[in-house]
Enzyme design. Sequence first.
Site, mmCIF file in Angstrom:
data_model
loop_
_atom_site.group_PDB
_atom_site.id
_atom_site.type_symbol
_atom_site.label_atom_id
_atom_site.label_comp_id
_atom_site.label_asym_id
_atom_site.label_seq_id
_atom_site.Cartn_x
_atom_site.Cartn_y
_atom_site.Cartn_z
ATOM 1 N N TYR A 264 1.049 1.749 7.161
ATOM 2 C CA TYR A 264 0.886 2.471 5.676
ATOM 3 C C TYR A 264 1.257 3.851 5.801
ATOM 4 O O TYR A 264 2.354 4.144 5.239
ATOM 5 C CB TYR A 264 -0.459 2.010 5.159
ATOM 6 C CG TYR A 264 -0.509 2.413 3.696
ATOM 7 C CD1 TYR A 264 -0.075 1.660 2.790
ATOM 8 C CD2 TYR A 264 -1.062 3.453 3.218
ATOM 9 C CE1 TYR A 264 -0.324 1.859 1.365
ATOM 10 C CE2 TYR A 264 -1.233 3.875 1.970
ATOM 11 C CZ TYR A 264 -0.823 3.091 1.021
ATOM 12 O OH TYR A 264 -0.930 3.414 -0.318
ATOM 13 N N SER B 215 1.926 8.255 -1.563
ATOM 14 C CA SER B 215 0.371 8.195 -1.339
ATOM 15 C C SER B 215 -0.129 9.523 -0.906
ATOM 16 O O SER B 215 0.792 10.284 -0.090
ATOM 17 C CB SER B 215 0.287 6.887 -0.187
ATOM 18 O OG SER B 215 -1.000 7.170 0.390
HETATM 19 P P1 NAD Z 1 -2.561 -3.358 -6.042
HETATM 20 O O1 NAD Z 1 -2.948 -4.026 -4.682
HETATM 21 O O2 NAD Z 1 -3.271 -3.664 -7.266
HETATM 22 O O3 NAD Z 1 -0.904 -3.323 -6.288
HETATM 23 C C1 NAD Z 1 0.084 -3.606 -5.270
HETATM 24 C C2 NAD Z 1 0.925 -4.424 -6.267
HETATM 25 O O4 NAD Z 1 2.076 -4.788 -5.176
HETATM 26 C C3 NAD Z 1 0.508 -5.494 -6.709
HETATM 27 O O5 NAD Z 1 1.312 -5.779 -8.041
HETATM 28 C C4 NAD Z 1 1.212 -6.686 -5.978
HETATM 29 O O6 NAD Z 1 1.502 -7.979 -6.682
HETATM 30 C C5 NAD Z 1 2.659 -6.027 -5.501
HETATM 31 N N1 NAD Z 1 3.139 -6.712 -4.143
HETATM 32 C C6 NAD Z 1 2.528 -6.809 -3.013
HETATM 33 N N2 NAD Z 1 3.165 -7.576 -2.029
HETATM 34 C C7 NAD Z 1 4.419 -8.062 -2.770
HETATM 35 C C8 NAD Z 1 5.404 -8.677 -2.597
HETATM 36 N N3 NAD Z 1 5.628 -9.109 -1.330
HETATM 37 N N4 NAD Z 1 6.355 -8.918 -3.328
HETATM 38 C C9 NAD Z 1 6.176 -8.366 -4.741
HETATM 39 N N5 NAD Z 1 5.105 -7.481 -5.128
HETATM 40 C C10 NAD Z 1 4.276 -7.427 -4.158
HETATM 41 O O7 NAD Z 1 -2.820 -1.845 -5.632
HETATM 42 P P2 NAD Z 1 -2.303 -0.470 -6.524
HETATM 43 O O8 NAD Z 1 -3.271 0.553 -6.123
HETATM 44 O O9 NAD Z 1 -1.978 -0.649 -7.775
HETATM 45 O O10 NAD Z 1 -0.950 -0.174 -5.701
HETATM 46 C C11 NAD Z 1 0.351 0.277 -6.207
HETATM 47 C C12 NAD Z 1 1.079 1.155 -5.436
HETATM 48 O O11 NAD Z 1 0.427 2.520 -5.118
HETATM 49 C C13 NAD Z 1 1.158 0.551 -3.816
HETATM 50 O O12 NAD Z 1 2.541 1.138 -3.312
HETATM 51 C C14 NAD Z 1 0.080 1.787 -3.104
HETATM 52 O O13 NAD Z 1 0.261 1.571 -1.747
HETATM 53 C C15 NAD Z 1 0.309 2.781 -3.860
HETATM 54 N N6 NAD Z 1 -0.871 3.596 -3.895
HETATM 55 C C16 NAD Z 1 -2.173 3.222 -4.256
HETATM 56 C C17 NAD Z 1 -3.552 4.165 -4.166
HETATM 57 C C18 NAD Z 1 -4.739 3.903 -4.568
HETATM 58 O O14 NAD Z 1 -5.583 4.331 -4.196
HETATM 59 N N7 NAD Z 1 -4.856 2.630 -5.124
HETATM 60 C C19 NAD Z 1 -3.016 5.385 -3.418
HETATM 61 C C20 NAD Z 1 -1.803 5.618 -2.989
HETATM 62 C C21 NAD Z 1 -0.828 4.833 -3.201
#
Ligand code: NAD
Length: 255
Positions: free
Chosen positions: A160, A147
């Site tokens: 986080y 991130s």
């Molecule tokens: P999102 O919330 O759509 O995806 C999160 C995913 O994690 C989902 O598929 C969810 O089902 C899964 N998940 C959460 N808890 C879980 C559990 N207990 N067991 C199994 N699966 C679980 O959001 P996203 O943006 O697609 O996030 C994906 C990754 O990217 C994450 O690690 C997030 O921290 C990271 N991220 C996102 C951003 C952003 O701006 N969207 C930026 C930096 C990092």
Amino acid sequence: MEQNLTMFSLKGKTALVTGANTGLGQGICVAYAATGANVIGVARRSCQETAEKIAAISGNFTEIIADLSDTNIIPRIVEEANKVYGRVDILVNNAGIIKRCDSVDVTIEDWEAVININEKNVFFLCQAFAKDWIPDKQGGKIINIASMLSYQGGIRVPAYTASKSAVMGLTKALANEWAKYNINVNAIAPGYMATNNTQNLRSDKQRSDEILSRIPAGRWGTPEDLTGAAIFLASDAASYVHGFTIAVDGGWLAR
Ligand code: NAD
């Protein structure tokens, strides 16, 4: 000069992606299937939409329903995953959660929930696959999703930030131990992407405007924006890349 693009192909490889039902994980699953990989998606809930997108491009997809807040689930995931296509070659630790709250109000429960999914189980999934990959001598690729808060402090998301800073550190620590086994451990640090993870931020007009005005590309990222780096790091083209976190952030860190 003719380029050997087959080095970017994932044909015949099997990739396991956690958090495969939505957002960035779904985007990575579809992109991997499009470059020829068999994809196993791990998620708490059904990956129906991901499965449909992959079926539409005639790719191979299997889901494993598992809650990654519990470390005891990991042996089952690995066992089931290895049965589907014989071996997993690529592990993408994408599942993650975020909880926004003033630091003085964070509860132990919320702290542990974030650390368990974003940090602890990332490590133990890496360990579980490395335990297979080291003796079988066929190598492997690990891609952890970091991130901007692997580099920066963020606001009101201390667990986080701690977990994503750990992800970048772990990526280096594991690369140092496993590079000699042809296991590439790298990470991708997405910038501000339009997914569920940022829904609250994007619906707060003031924070959303502040963020947008700081992104040199002038827009939020999309799951598709992440797929080039994800394919590269999973492919033979990245075989000498170890322990590095690639930012895909529209220029955020360059400011
Ligand atoms: P999102 O919330 O759509 O995806 C999160 C995913 O994690 C989902 O598929 C969810 O089902 C899964 N998940 C959460 N808890 C879980 C559990 N207990 N067991 C199994 N699966 C679980 O959001 P996203 O943006 O697609 O996030 C994906 C990754 O990217 C994450 O690690 C997030 O921290 C990271 N991220 C996102 C951003 C952003 O701006 N969207 C930026 C930096 C990092």
